[in-house]
Design an enzyme around this catalytic site. Structure first.
Site, PDB file in Angstrom:
ATOM      1  N   GLU A  25       0.854  -1.201   0.000  1.00  0.00           N
ATOM      2  CA  GLU A  25       0.000   0.000   0.000  1.00  0.00           C
ATOM      3  C   GLU A  25       0.882   1.241   0.000  1.00  0.00           C
ATOM      4  OE1 GLU A  25      -3.414   0.646   2.887  1.00  0.00           O
ATOM      5  OE2 GLU A  25      -2.170   2.394   3.343  1.00  0.00           O
ATOM      6  N   GLN A  67       4.380   7.475  14.847  1.00  0.00           N
ATOM      7  CA  GLN A  67       3.330   6.698  14.172  1.00  0.00           C
ATOM      8  C   GLN A  67       2.274   6.190  15.163  1.00  0.00           C
ATOM      9  OE1 GLN A  67       5.601   3.599  12.299  1.00  0.00           O
ATOM     10  NE2 GLN A  67       6.563   4.998  10.855  1.00  0.00           N
ATOM     11  N   LYS A 106       7.875   4.143   1.864  1.00  0.00           N
ATOM     12  CA  LYS A 106       9.321   3.915   2.022  1.00  0.00           C
ATOM     13  C   LYS A 106       9.618   2.447   1.751  1.00  0.00           C
ATOM     14  CE  LYS A 106      10.853   7.461   5.201  1.00  0.00           C
ATOM     15  NZ  LYS A 106       9.716   8.335   5.032  1.00  0.00           N
TER      16      LYS A 106
HETATM   17  P1  FAD Z   1     -17.940   0.174   6.952  1.00  0.00           P
HETATM   18  O1  FAD Z   1     -17.744  -1.207   6.511  1.00  0.00           O
HETATM   19  O2  FAD Z   1     -19.125   0.916   6.457  1.00  0.00           O
HETATM   20  O3  FAD Z   1     -17.952   0.146   8.548  1.00  0.00           O
HETATM   21  C1  FAD Z   1     -17.865   1.333   9.336  1.00  0.00           C
HETATM   22  C2  FAD Z   1     -18.577   1.125  10.673  1.00  0.00           C
HETATM   23  O4  FAD Z   1     -19.993   1.031  10.465  1.00  0.00           O
HETATM   24  C3  FAD Z   1     -18.188  -0.161  11.405  1.00  0.00           C
HETATM   25  O5  FAD Z   1     -18.241   0.097  12.787  1.00  0.00           O
HETATM   26  C4  FAD Z   1     -19.255  -1.148  10.990  1.00  0.00           C
HETATM   27  O6  FAD Z   1     -19.430  -2.174  11.977  1.00  0.00           O
HETATM   28  C5  FAD Z   1     -20.483  -0.263  10.860  1.00  0.00           C
HETATM   29  N1  FAD Z   1     -21.410  -0.669   9.796  1.00  0.00           N
HETATM   30  C6  FAD Z   1     -21.091  -1.167   8.585  1.00  0.00           C
HETATM   31  N2  FAD Z   1     -22.218  -1.390   7.855  1.00  0.00           N
HETATM   32  C7  FAD Z   1     -23.255  -0.988   8.614  1.00  0.00           C
HETATM   33  C8  FAD Z   1     -24.661  -0.938   8.441  1.00  0.00           C
HETATM   34  N3  FAD Z   1     -25.215  -1.361   7.292  1.00  0.00           N
HETATM   35  N4  FAD Z   1     -25.422  -0.450   9.446  1.00  0.00           N
HETATM   36  C9  FAD Z   1     -24.873  -0.004  10.600  1.00  0.00           C
HETATM   37  N5  FAD Z   1     -23.525  -0.034  10.839  1.00  0.00           N
HETATM   38  C10 FAD Z   1     -22.742  -0.518   9.866  1.00  0.00           C
HETATM   39  N6  FAD Z   1      -9.728   5.382   4.771  1.00  0.00           N
HETATM   40  C11 FAD Z   1      -9.568   6.350   3.828  1.00  0.00           C
HETATM   41  O7  FAD Z   1     -10.103   7.455   3.987  1.00  0.00           O
HETATM   42  N7  FAD Z   1      -8.846   6.122   2.685  1.00  0.00           N
HETATM   43  C12 FAD Z   1      -8.249   4.923   2.433  1.00  0.00           C
HETATM   44  O8  FAD Z   1      -7.611   4.742   1.403  1.00  0.00           O
HETATM   45  C13 FAD Z   1      -8.387   3.878   3.407  1.00  0.00           C
HETATM   46  N8  FAD Z   1      -7.832   2.661   3.210  1.00  0.00           N
HETATM   47  C14 FAD Z   1      -8.035   1.660   4.117  1.00  0.00           C
HETATM   48  C15 FAD Z   1      -7.511   0.390   3.875  1.00  0.00           C
HETATM   49  C16 FAD Z   1      -7.721  -0.653   4.767  1.00  0.00           C
HETATM   50  C17 FAD Z   1      -7.156  -2.034   4.470  1.00  0.00           C
HETATM   51  C18 FAD Z   1      -8.443  -0.423   5.967  1.00  0.00           C
HETATM   52  C19 FAD Z   1      -8.656  -1.529   6.967  1.00  0.00           C
HETATM   53  C20 FAD Z   1      -8.979   0.837   6.227  1.00  0.00           C
HETATM   54  C21 FAD Z   1      -8.800   1.891   5.321  1.00  0.00           C
HETATM   55  N9  FAD Z   1      -9.335   3.173   5.519  1.00  0.00           N
HETATM   56  C22 FAD Z   1      -9.162   4.155   4.593  1.00  0.00           C
HETATM   57  C23 FAD Z   1     -10.041   3.490   6.775  1.00  0.00           C
HETATM   58  C24 FAD Z   1     -11.584   3.352   6.655  1.00  0.00           C
HETATM   59  O9  FAD Z   1     -12.084   4.247   5.688  1.00  0.00           O
HETATM   60  C25 FAD Z   1     -12.165   3.650   8.033  1.00  0.00           C
HETATM   61  O10 FAD Z   1     -11.818   2.646   8.942  1.00  0.00           O
HETATM   62  C26 FAD Z   1     -13.663   3.930   8.092  1.00  0.00           C
HETATM   63  O11 FAD Z   1     -13.957   4.419   9.407  1.00  0.00           O
HETATM   64  C27 FAD Z   1     -14.554   2.728   7.871  1.00  0.00           C
HETATM   65  O12 FAD Z   1     -14.531   2.271   6.605  1.00  0.00           O
HETATM   66  P2  FAD Z   1     -15.161   0.813   6.267  1.00  0.00           P
HETATM   67  O13 FAD Z   1     -15.026   0.633   4.832  1.00  0.00           O
HETATM   68  O14 FAD Z   1     -14.632  -0.204   7.185  1.00  0.00           O
HETATM   69  O15 FAD Z   1     -16.705   1.106   6.669  1.00  0.00           O
END
Ligand code: FAD
Length: 286
Positions: A18, A215, A274
């Site tokens: 990444e 970090q 990095k």
């Molecule tokens: P979701 O899957 O929607 O979940 C978010 C929260 O809502 C969780 O608590 C979940 O339990 C809950 N939830 C999910 N669906 C529902 C529903 N239908 N009803 C009620 N609650 C629900 N962020 C960035 O801005 N840019 C990036 O490039 C980025 N890359 C990432 C890469 C990885 C591998 C990971 C693990 C995270 C990354 N993130 C990034 C962070 C991510 O955007 C955040 O963690 C964000 O808060 C949640 O995104 P999610 O896709 O997990 O959301």
């Protein structure tokens, strides 16, 4: 290649990286050199992060295009949906399709906190599962989603978080990439619980090589915990910055070695743009 083919019975763990889009031209020039160094490990693809609320869209696209066309490495764009309109999401999907991209990491993202005058385009997307559904219906891309071995910070508990992970898979996600974690037992437990509720897609561990005390704040915000022994060393003035980098690298090597021994289908390394530290991890653990 599609994610589901990449992770189908690989002979050895699939290596992916990444990177994030730098803010300046100088940062981009440096990253280009770092990617050149990472290239020799033959990553299956490089994923490129996407700023909250689409704030880095231009820079993410610029970097994706550069890696795909000039470095000739496959890319997996991250895409966040919260605050975006279906039209702007569709535009992004159409642009990357033109470059032969085959998969995306579909995320909800977070409302940007550091843009005071931020106004969402739309409230159409509320959860990552909405973006998975939209992408499935409006593109031929293979879809990955995020998973949280140490529970998403907003989730009530792990059972609820896993229920929504399952929903993302039911809507069409073929692969899960995890949030960073330092304790492999958390990942093994997560895997076990996910399988128990019928989430049977590959769950790829995301590994962060801790190299600086600075970090730690970001790591804690992600909801990840740093094991007490490792944390104590990073907070102990007895250790120099270089000692800490070596300690972090050694810890990541041990972590990846144990994951490989367990039989994970892939290792996704957060490079922080990095090559040096992840190169040491790869050379010693893979
Ligand atoms: P979701 O899957 O929607 O979940 C978010 C929260 O809502 C969780 O608590 C979940 O339990 C809950 N939830 C999910 N669906 C529902 C529903 N239908 N009803 C009620 N609650 C629900 N962020 C960035 O801005 N840019 C990036 O490039 C980025 N890359 C990432 C890469 C990885 C591998 C990971 C693990 C995270 C990354 N993130 C990034 C962070 C991510 O955007 C955040 O963690 C964000 O808060 C949640 O995104 P999610 O896709 O997990 O959301």
């Amino acid at each position: 290649m599609k994610l589901k083919d990449i992770y189908k019975n690989p002979k050895k763990p699939v290596l992916t990286f990444e990177v994030f889009p730098p803010k300046t031209q100088e940062g981009l020039d440096n990253l280009v050199k770092e990617i050149e160094r990472l290239k020799k490990f033959k990553p299956e693809f490089i994923s490129v992060t996407y700023g909250a609320g689409g704030s880095t869209q231009g820079r993410s696209l610029q970097l994706l295009e550069r890696i795909a066309k000039e470095d000739k490495i496959a890319v997996m764009p991250h895409l966040t949906c919260i605050g975006s309109s279906p039209e702007s999401i569709q535009k992004f999907l159409d642009i990357i399709k033109g470059w032969g991209v085959e998969s995306i990491l579909a995320l909800r993202g977070d409302i940007p906190q550091n843009i005071p005058d931020y106004v969402p385009e739309s409230d159409y997307f509320q959860h990552a599962s909405d973006l998975v559904k939209f992408t499935k219906e409006n593109s031929s891309l293979d879809i990955a989603v995020a998973g949280f071995p140490e529970i998403h910070p907003e989730a009530k508990d792990q059972a609820e978080d896993l229920k929504y992970l399952k929903l993302k898979v039911e809507k069409g996600a073929s692969t899960v990439f995890t949030q960073l974690f330092f304790n492999n037992d958390k990942y093994f437990k997560y895997l076990e619980l996910a399988r128990k509720i019928g989430v049977n897609v590959p769950i790829i561990p995301g590994i962060w090589t801790l190299t600086s005390q600075l970090q730690l704040k970001k790591i804690f915000e992600c909801g990840a915990k740093v094991p007490a022994e490792l944390l104590a060393k990073f907070e102990d003035p007895k250790y120099s910055d270089e000692d800490k980098r070596n300690i972090g690298v050694e810890s990541a090597i041990a972590q990846v070695k144990a994951l490989v021994k367990y039989g994970v289908p892939g290792i996704h390394l957060y490079t922080l743009n990095k090559a040096e530290y992840v190169s040491r991890v790869i050379k010693n653990a893979l």
